[in-house]
Design a protein around this motif. Sequence first.
Motif, PDB file in Angstrom:
ATOM      1  N   VAL A  45     -29.734   5.341 -17.454  1.00  0.00           N
ATOM      2  CA  VAL A  45     -30.086   3.996 -17.912  1.00  0.00           C
ATOM      3  C   VAL A  45     -31.222   3.487 -17.045  1.00  0.00           C
ATOM      4  CG1 VAL A  45     -29.281   1.604 -18.078  1.00  0.00           C
ATOM      5  CG2 VAL A  45     -27.755   3.471 -18.745  1.00  0.00           C
ATOM      6  N   GLY A  46     -32.184   2.803 -17.667  1.00  0.00           N
ATOM      7  CA  GLY A  46     -33.274   2.201 -16.899  1.00  0.00           C
ATOM      8  C   GLY A  46     -34.540   2.084 -17.718  1.00  0.00           C
ATOM      9  N   GLU A 104     -40.438  -4.244 -22.317  1.00  0.00           N
ATOM     10  CA  GLU A 104     -40.426  -5.364 -23.259  1.00  0.00           C
ATOM     11  C   GLU A 104     -39.025  -5.939 -23.446  1.00  0.00           C
ATOM     12  OE1 GLU A 104     -42.353  -4.069 -26.832  1.00  0.00           O
ATOM     13  OE2 GLU A 104     -43.911  -3.078 -25.679  1.00  0.00           O
ATOM     14  N   SER A 105     -38.369  -6.248 -22.354  1.00  0.00           N
ATOM     15  CA  SER A 105     -37.029  -6.848 -22.337  1.00  0.00           C
ATOM     16  C   SER A 105     -35.963  -5.973 -22.985  1.00  0.00           C
ATOM     17  CB  SER A 105     -37.032  -8.239 -22.979  1.00  0.00           C
ATOM     18  OG  SER A 105     -37.131  -8.131 -24.381  1.00  0.00           O
ATOM     19  N   ASP A 106     -36.217  -4.674 -23.073  1.00  0.00           N
ATOM     20  CA  ASP A 106     -35.178  -3.773 -23.566  1.00  0.00           C
ATOM     21  C   ASP A 106     -34.897  -2.728 -22.493  1.00  0.00           C
ATOM     22  OD1 ASP A 106     -33.273  -2.842 -25.273  1.00  0.00           O
ATOM     23  OD2 ASP A 106     -34.645  -2.345 -26.904  1.00  0.00           O
ATOM     24  N   PRO A 109     -33.090   2.840 -27.200  1.00  0.00           N
ATOM     25  CA  PRO A 109     -33.191   1.474 -26.686  1.00  0.00           C
ATOM     26  C   PRO A 109     -31.843   0.765 -26.846  1.00  0.00           C
ATOM     27  CG  PRO A 109     -34.897   1.931 -28.324  1.00  0.00           C
ATOM     28  CD  PRO A 109     -33.925   3.055 -28.371  1.00  0.00           C
ATOM     29  N   ARG A 110     -31.471  -0.053 -25.862  1.00  0.00           N
ATOM     30  CA  ARG A 110     -30.191  -0.757 -25.959  1.00  0.00           C
ATOM     31  C   ARG A 110     -30.122  -1.593 -27.230  1.00  0.00           C
ATOM     32  NH1 ARG A 110     -27.285  -5.453 -24.385  1.00  0.00           N
ATOM     33  NH2 ARG A 110     -29.188  -6.551 -23.881  1.00  0.00           N
ATOM     34  N   SER A 111     -31.253  -2.152 -27.659  1.00  0.00           N
ATOM     35  CA  SER A 111     -31.279  -2.981 -28.867  1.00  0.00           C
ATOM     36  C   SER A 111     -30.929  -2.174 -30.123  1.00  0.00           C
ATOM     37  CB  SER A 111     -32.653  -3.631 -29.040  1.00  0.00           C
ATOM     38  OG  SER A 111     -33.649  -2.628 -29.176  1.00  0.00           O
ATOM     39  N   ALA A 112     -31.056  -0.844 -30.029  1.00  0.00           N
ATOM     40  CA  ALA A 112     -30.748   0.004 -31.189  1.00  0.00           C
ATOM     41  C   ALA A 112     -29.321   0.566 -31.124  1.00  0.00           C
ATOM     42  CB  ALA A 112     -31.755   1.150 -31.277  1.00  0.00           C
ATOM     43  N   THR A 113     -28.592   0.213 -30.074  1.00  0.00           N
ATOM     44  CA  THR A 113     -27.227   0.721 -29.955  1.00  0.00           C
ATOM     45  C   THR A 113     -26.277  -0.184 -30.726  1.00  0.00           C
ATOM     46  OG1 THR A 113     -26.710  -0.521 -27.944  1.00  0.00           O
ATOM     47  CG2 THR A 113     -27.660   1.688 -27.655  1.00  0.00           C
ATOM     48  N   ASP A 114     -25.155   0.386 -31.104  1.00  0.00           N
ATOM     49  CA  ASP A 114     -24.134  -0.400 -31.787  1.00  0.00           C
ATOM     50  C   ASP A 114     -22.765   0.103 -31.334  1.00  0.00           C
ATOM     51  OD1 ASP A 114     -23.807   2.038 -33.035  1.00  0.00           O
ATOM     52  OD2 ASP A 114     -24.566   1.371 -34.980  1.00  0.00           O
ATOM     53  N   ASN A 145     -28.099  -4.354 -14.710  1.00  0.00           N
ATOM     54  CA  ASN A 145     -28.869  -4.297 -13.464  1.00  0.00           C
ATOM     55  C   ASN A 145     -30.071  -3.369 -13.547  1.00  0.00           C
ATOM     56  OD1 ASN A 145     -27.126  -5.905 -11.431  1.00  0.00           O
ATOM     57  ND2 ASN A 145     -25.676  -4.628 -12.542  1.00  0.00           N
ATOM     58  N   ALA A 146     -30.480  -3.024 -14.752  1.00  0.00           N
ATOM     59  CA  ALA A 146     -31.555  -2.049 -14.938  1.00  0.00           C
ATOM     60  C   ALA A 146     -32.895  -2.573 -14.430  1.00  0.00           C
ATOM     61  CB  ALA A 146     -31.668  -1.685 -16.414  1.00  0.00           C
ATOM     62  N   ASP A 147     -33.705  -1.641 -13.948  1.00  0.00           N
ATOM     63  CA  ASP A 147     -35.077  -1.944 -13.571  1.00  0.00           C
ATOM     64  C   ASP A 147     -35.957  -0.787 -14.029  1.00  0.00           C
ATOM     65  OD1 ASP A 147     -34.701   0.109 -11.726  1.00  0.00           O
ATOM     66  OD2 ASP A 147     -34.336  -1.256 -10.068  1.00  0.00           O
ATOM     67  N   ASP A 148     -37.123  -0.631 -13.414  1.00  0.00           N
ATOM     68  CA  ASP A 148     -38.043   0.417 -13.853  1.00  0.00           C
ATOM     69  C   ASP A 148     -37.513   1.818 -13.585  1.00  0.00           C
ATOM     70  OD1 ASP A 148     -39.751  -1.475 -14.746  1.00  0.00           O
ATOM     71  OD2 ASP A 148     -41.067  -1.426 -12.997  1.00  0.00           O
TER      72      ASP A 148
END
Length: 113
Positions: A37-38, A42-44, A60-65, A89-92
């Motif tokens: 994860v990381g 763009e806020s994802d 992308p987390r936004s594409a998870t369900d 807590n994700a970063d680059d």
Amino acid sequence: MHVPDTYVYVTEEGVTRHYADGSVEALAWEDVIEVRVGGVTESDVLIVLEDRAGDNCVVPRSATDATFLARLRYLPDFDLDRLSWAVENADDGFVVVWRSPDPPHPLPDLEYD
């Protein structure tokens, strides 16, 4: 009509990500050896699955369900709380949240005549 630049399919067999440019990443669940994860963009947050051959499927987390999260739980000893913590807590950089407890299969012995 807005077409997303990426979409993800999750099945019992594996996970597939389709990109706007037509490229595809796909992994079979049985081949997944690591989940990271990381790479916040763009806020994802990105969830990266890697298989024994070193191929990745970036989700992308936004594409998870719920289906994706439920399927991750079938990985041996997968910890959803650790995944949630890593996402929050994700970063680059990337954090490994799961690694297969099974050693990779050895290469088959080649027979020479």
